[in-house]
Design a protein around this motif. Structure first.
Motif, PDB file in Angstrom:
ATOM      1  N   THR A  42       0.830  -1.210   0.000  1.00 55.14           N
ATOM      2  CA  THR A  42       0.000   0.000   0.000  1.00 55.14           C
ATOM      3  C   THR A  42       0.862   1.256   0.000  1.00 55.14           C
ATOM      4  OG1 THR A  42      -1.741  -1.169   1.201  1.00 55.14           O
ATOM      5  CG2 THR A  42      -1.826   1.228   1.229  1.00 55.14           C
ATOM      6  N   CYS A  43       1.886   1.272   0.847  1.00 57.13           N
ATOM      7  CA  CYS A  43       2.781   2.444   0.899  1.00 57.13           C
ATOM      8  C   CYS A  43       3.508   2.646  -0.427  1.00 57.13           C
ATOM      9  CB  CYS A  43       3.786   2.282   2.036  1.00 57.13           C
ATOM     10  SG  CYS A  43       3.067   2.396   3.678  1.00 57.13           S
ATOM     11  N   ALA A  44       3.919   1.534  -1.049  1.00 58.56           N
ATOM     12  CA  ALA A  44       4.619   1.639  -2.336  1.00 58.56           C
ATOM     13  C   ALA A  44       3.721   2.245  -3.407  1.00 58.56           C
ATOM     14  CB  ALA A  44       5.105   0.256  -2.771  1.00 58.56           C
ATOM     15  N   ILE A  45       2.426   1.872  -3.408  1.00 58.19           N
ATOM     16  CA  ILE A  45       1.494   2.405  -4.411  1.00 58.19           C
ATOM     17  C   ILE A  45       1.129   3.859  -4.111  1.00 58.19           C
ATOM     18  CG2 ILE A  45      -0.841   2.167  -5.357  1.00 58.19           C
ATOM     19  CD1 ILE A  45      -0.572  -0.857  -4.901  1.00 58.19           C
ATOM     20  N   LEU A  46       0.872   4.169  -2.823  1.00 56.95           N
ATOM     21  CA  LEU A  46       0.464   5.527  -2.454  1.00 56.95           C
ATOM     22  C   LEU A  46       1.519   6.569  -2.809  1.00 56.95           C
ATOM     23  CD1 LEU A  46      -1.230   4.987   1.039  1.00 56.95           C
ATOM     24  CD2 LEU A  46      -2.341   5.658  -1.090  1.00 56.95           C
ATOM     25  N   ALA A  47       2.783   6.177  -2.769  1.00 57.98           N
ATOM     26  CA  ALA A  47       3.852   7.137  -3.056  1.00 57.98           C
ATOM     27  C   ALA A  47       3.759   7.706  -4.470  1.00 57.98           C
ATOM     28  CB  ALA A  47       5.216   6.471  -2.847  1.00 57.98           C
ATOM     29  N   TRP A  48       3.171   6.964  -5.392  1.00 57.04           N
ATOM     30  CA  TRP A  48       3.094   7.404  -6.790  1.00 57.04           C
ATOM     31  C   TRP A  48       2.049   8.497  -6.998  1.00 57.04           C
ATOM     32  CZ3 TRP A  48       5.559   5.124 -11.252  1.00 57.04           C
ATOM     33  CH2 TRP A  48       6.497   4.146 -10.922  1.00 57.04           C
ATOM     34  N   ALA A  49       1.192   8.714  -6.006  1.00 58.90           N
ATOM     35  CA  ALA A  49       0.057   9.625  -6.200  1.00 58.90           C
ATOM     36  C   ALA A  49       0.492  11.068  -6.464  1.00 58.90           C
ATOM     37  CB  ALA A  49      -0.870   9.579  -4.986  1.00 58.90           C
ATOM     38  N   VAL A  50       1.642  11.486  -5.925  1.00 60.00           N
ATOM     39  CA  VAL A  50       2.029  12.902  -6.046  1.00 60.00           C
ATOM     40  C   VAL A  50       3.182  13.117  -7.021  1.00 60.00           C
ATOM     41  CG1 VAL A  50       1.216  13.445  -3.723  1.00 60.00           C
ATOM     42  CG2 VAL A  50       3.595  12.750  -4.053  1.00 60.00           C
ATOM     43  N   ILE A  51       3.636  12.075  -7.687  1.00 61.29           N
ATOM     44  CA  ILE A  51       4.774  12.228  -8.606  1.00 61.29           C
ATOM     45  C   ILE A  51       4.299  12.822  -9.926  1.00 61.29           C
ATOM     46  CG2 ILE A  51       6.516  10.989  -9.962  1.00 61.29           C
ATOM     47  CD1 ILE A  51       6.709   8.985  -7.685  1.00 61.29           C
ATOM     48  N   PRO A  52       4.841  13.981 -10.329  1.00 61.09           N
ATOM     49  CA  PRO A  52       4.482  14.549 -11.642  1.00 61.09           C
ATOM     50  C   PRO A  52       5.356  13.938 -12.744  1.00 61.09           C
ATOM     51  CG  PRO A  52       5.835  16.102 -10.407  1.00 61.09           C
ATOM     52  CD  PRO A  52       5.688  14.889  -9.540  1.00 61.09           C
ATOM     53  N   PHE A  53       4.729  13.269 -13.680  1.00 61.61           N
ATOM     54  CA  PHE A  53       5.476  12.609 -14.760  1.00 61.61           C
ATOM     55  C   PHE A  53       5.677  13.532 -15.964  1.00 61.61           C
ATOM     56  CE2 PHE A  53       3.240   9.396 -12.329  1.00 61.61           C
ATOM     57  CZ  PHE A  53       4.255   8.513 -12.034  1.00 61.61           C
ATOM     58  N   GLY A  54       4.994  14.638 -15.974  1.00 55.01           N
ATOM     59  CA  GLY A  54       5.091  15.575 -17.092  1.00 55.01           C
ATOM     60  C   GLY A  54       4.135  16.730 -16.859  1.00 55.01           C
ATOM     61  N   GLY A  55       3.955  17.536 -17.872  1.00 50.16           N
ATOM     62  CA  GLY A  55       3.057  18.677 -17.768  1.00 50.16           C
ATOM     63  C   GLY A  55       1.619  18.299 -18.069  1.00 50.16           C
ATOM     64  N   THR A  56       1.000  19.090 -18.898  1.00 45.77           N
ATOM     65  CA  THR A  56      -0.408  18.870 -19.258  1.00 45.77           C
ATOM     66  C   THR A  56      -0.503  18.484 -20.723  1.00 45.77           C
ATOM     67  OG1 THR A  56      -1.108  20.504 -17.624  1.00 45.77           O
ATOM     68  CG2 THR A  56      -2.686  19.927 -19.329  1.00 45.77           C
ATOM     69  N   ILE A  57      -1.227  17.414 -21.016  1.00 49.77           N
ATOM     70  CA  ILE A  57      -1.394  16.953 -22.399  1.00 49.77           C
ATOM     71  C   ILE A  57      -2.872  17.042 -22.775  1.00 49.77           C
ATOM     72  CG2 ILE A  57       0.602  15.414 -22.282  1.00 49.77           C
ATOM     73  CD1 ILE A  57      -1.343  13.063 -21.959  1.00 49.77           C
ATOM     74  N   PRO A  58      -3.179  17.212 -24.066  1.00 48.44           N
ATOM     75  CA  PRO A  58      -4.589  17.228 -24.481  1.00 48.44           C
ATOM     76  C   PRO A  58      -5.228  15.858 -24.301  1.00 48.44           C
ATOM     77  CG  PRO A  58      -3.115  17.298 -26.395  1.00 48.44           C
ATOM     78  CD  PRO A  58      -2.255  17.461 -25.194  1.00 48.44           C
ATOM     79  N   ALA A  59      -6.474  15.847 -23.861  1.00 48.89           N
ATOM     80  CA  ALA A  59      -7.197  14.585 -23.663  1.00 48.89           C
ATOM     81  C   ALA A  59      -7.526  13.959 -25.016  1.00 48.89           C
ATOM     82  CB  ALA A  59      -8.479  14.839 -22.880  1.00 48.89           C
ATOM     83  N   PRO A  60      -7.441  12.629 -25.121  1.00 53.71           N
ATOM     84  CA  PRO A  60      -7.856  11.970 -26.372  1.00 53.71           C
ATOM     85  C   PRO A  60      -9.347  12.177 -26.622  1.00 53.71           C
ATOM     86  CG  PRO A  60      -7.410  10.348 -24.654  1.00 53.71           C
ATOM     87  CD  PRO A  60      -6.965  11.669 -24.108  1.00 53.71           C
ATOM     88  N   ALA A  61      -9.743  12.030 -27.877  1.00 50.93           N
ATOM     89  CA  ALA A  61     -11.117  12.331 -28.282  1.00 50.93           C
ATOM     90  C   ALA A  61     -12.136  11.489 -27.521  1.00 50.93           C
ATOM     91  CB  ALA A  61     -11.269  12.116 -29.790  1.00 50.93           C
ATOM     92  N   TRP A  62     -11.843  10.177 -27.300  1.00 52.35           N
ATOM     93  CA  TRP A  62     -12.802   9.306 -26.625  1.00 52.35           C
ATOM     94  C   TRP A  62     -13.009   9.728 -25.172  1.00 52.35           C
ATOM     95  CZ3 TRP A  62     -11.125   6.688 -22.345  1.00 52.35           C
ATOM     96  CH2 TRP A  62      -9.751   6.512 -22.203  1.00 52.35           C
ATOM     97  N   LEU A  63     -11.917  10.172 -24.512  1.00 56.20           N
ATOM     98  CA  LEU A  63     -12.051  10.613 -23.128  1.00 56.20           C
ATOM     99  C   LEU A  63     -12.814  11.938 -23.057  1.00 56.20           C
ATOM    100  CD1 LEU A  63     -11.290  10.000 -20.185  1.00 56.20           C
ATOM    101  CD2 LEU A  63      -9.212  11.335 -20.523  1.00 56.20           C
ATOM    102  N   MET A  64     -12.566  12.798 -24.051  1.00 56.40           N
ATOM    103  CA  MET A  64     -13.266  14.079 -24.101  1.00 56.40           C
ATOM    104  C   MET A  64     -14.772  13.841 -24.286  1.00 56.40           C
ATOM    105  SD  MET A  64     -12.080  17.320 -26.456  1.00 56.40           S
ATOM    106  CE  MET A  64     -10.389  16.760 -26.338  1.00 56.40           C
ATOM    107  N   ALA A  65     -15.110  12.850 -25.129  1.00 59.62           N
ATOM    108  CA  ALA A  65     -16.518  12.555 -25.373  1.00 59.62           C
ATOM    109  C   ALA A  65     -17.204  11.973 -24.137  1.00 59.62           C
ATOM    110  CB  ALA A  65     -16.639  11.593 -26.548  1.00 59.62           C
TER     111      ALA A  65
END
Length: 356
Positions: free
Chosen positions: A87-110
């Motif tokens: 649980t601790c190993a998984i929770l640590a990933w919650a705040v890690i920024p892997f990059g900036g902001t990317i546009p959402a794919p069309a299916w997710l936008m829909a």
């Protein structure tokens, strides 16, 4: 409540979880392959071409094996221990920024109406404190596993690991305080953005803090040359001697997740995070994807460093481990914190002009 936003978050969290599990599985394969190369042998090469299905075979094996409970274990604690570590190993990933902001794919936008996606689950003001808190909680899983197994080797491994992790949290914390002083923020994205023009590794306090951090990083993850908690020649496999099947798999996955987490933190704190060197791709519509790719490459280098060190250096004695932590690294950490304070007040602007 905006259910489209909730759905978008759920998809992002599940996607990250899938990437983590898949990445960790193939990280174990990469270690075995590199170990084979270093020792002049082929490594796993039976399950699929070049052994690429070996992680899948291992996963099926762990799930299918019979669950055995040794006699006289404290059953509740025995089961809780691997759960805490995972649980601790998984929770640590919650705040890690892997990059900036990317546009959402069309299916997710829909589906959700979301236009953009932040490559981070959460961005709290105290992201650094969150990471330190989660890493501190992980020691309880190891300590409980050692005690509840009713095995002297497990108990010794648990005691060793507890003392080791508590000892090396101090220099690791000091090395992170250096970055917080230089940046003026506990938010991981702001630490990343502050390195747009000058990475922290290129500053005098950051350079010293990096070596303190990397040394503590190996101790915190119980990896060679500091794997005293799992010393096979002395303690069988230490605190998880009595664990098998899926319970052992949880400890195994947690260890490799923590290694990747530490590689991500090293990248964010000292090597510019997802900032691209020399400003390449700035202003491009692909800049966020380029930043993500650069971040992954940096993380892969430090993930490889764990493997390289494991199969290159011998194990320390326990007294050497403690002497290094308390008598060398903590004094150096305190000196670097003082140096970072002086640097931030008097030298920072002049040093940045040199590299601008």
């Amino acid at each position: 409540m905006d259910w489209g936003l909730v759905l978008a978050w759920a998809i992002k969290i599940l996607s990250l979880f899938f990437v983590i599990i898949t990445g960790v599985a193939y990280y174990t394969l990469a270690e075995r392959k590199f170990a084979g190369f270093i020792q002049d042998r082929p490594g796993p090469n039976r399950a699929g071409p070049f052994g690429i299905f070996q992680p899948l075979a291992d996963g099926i094996k762990f799930i299918a094996k019979e669950e055995v409970f040794p006699k006289n274990v404290s059953k509740v604690m025995y089961l809780i221990a691997p759960t805490i570590s995972m649980t601790c190993a998984i929770l640590a990933w919650a705040v890690i920024p892997f990059g900036g902001t990317i546009p959402a794919p069309a299916w997710l936008m829909a589906w959700t109406g979301v236009q953009t996606i932040d490559l981070q689950i959460a961005n709290p003001d105290s992201g650094v404190l969150y990471m330190l808190a989660i890493s501190s909680l992980a020691v309880y899983g190891i300590m409980i596993a050692g005690w509840s197994s009713n095995n002297k080797y497990s108990l010794l491994g648990g005691v060793r690991s507890t003392a080791q992790m508590i000892s090396y949290e101090l220099p690791m914390g000091l090395s992170i305080v250096v970055i917080v002083i230089m940046t003026g923020s506990l938010r991981l994205t702001e630490i990343n953005d502050a390195q747009k023009d000058l990475w922290n590794i290129l500053t005098p306090p950051g350079f010293i803090a990096f070596f303190i951090y990397v040394t503590a990083m190996f101790a915190e993850t119980n990896r060679l040359p500091f794997d005293l908690a799992e010393a096979e020649s002395e303690l069988v496999v230490g605190f998880h001697t009595e664990y098998g099947a899926f319970k052992f798999a949880m400890f195994f996955l947690a260890e490799y997740m923590n290694m990747i987490t530490m590689s991500c933190l090293t990248t964010l704190l000292y090597f510019g995070g997802y900032n691209v060197p020399f400003g390449l791709g700035d202003g491009s519509e692909w800049s966020a994807f380029i930043g993500l790719g650069v971040f992954i490459l940096k993380v892969l280098f430090f993930a490889f460093l764990f493997i390289w060190v494991r199969w290159t250096l011998p194990r320390f004695r326990y007294d050497q481990l403690m002497r290094l932590g308390w008598k060398k690294m903590i004094p150096w950490g305190l000196f670097t914190v003082a140096l970072a304070s002086v640097y931030t007040v008097y030298w920072k602007e002049a040093w940045q002009r040199i590299f601008s």
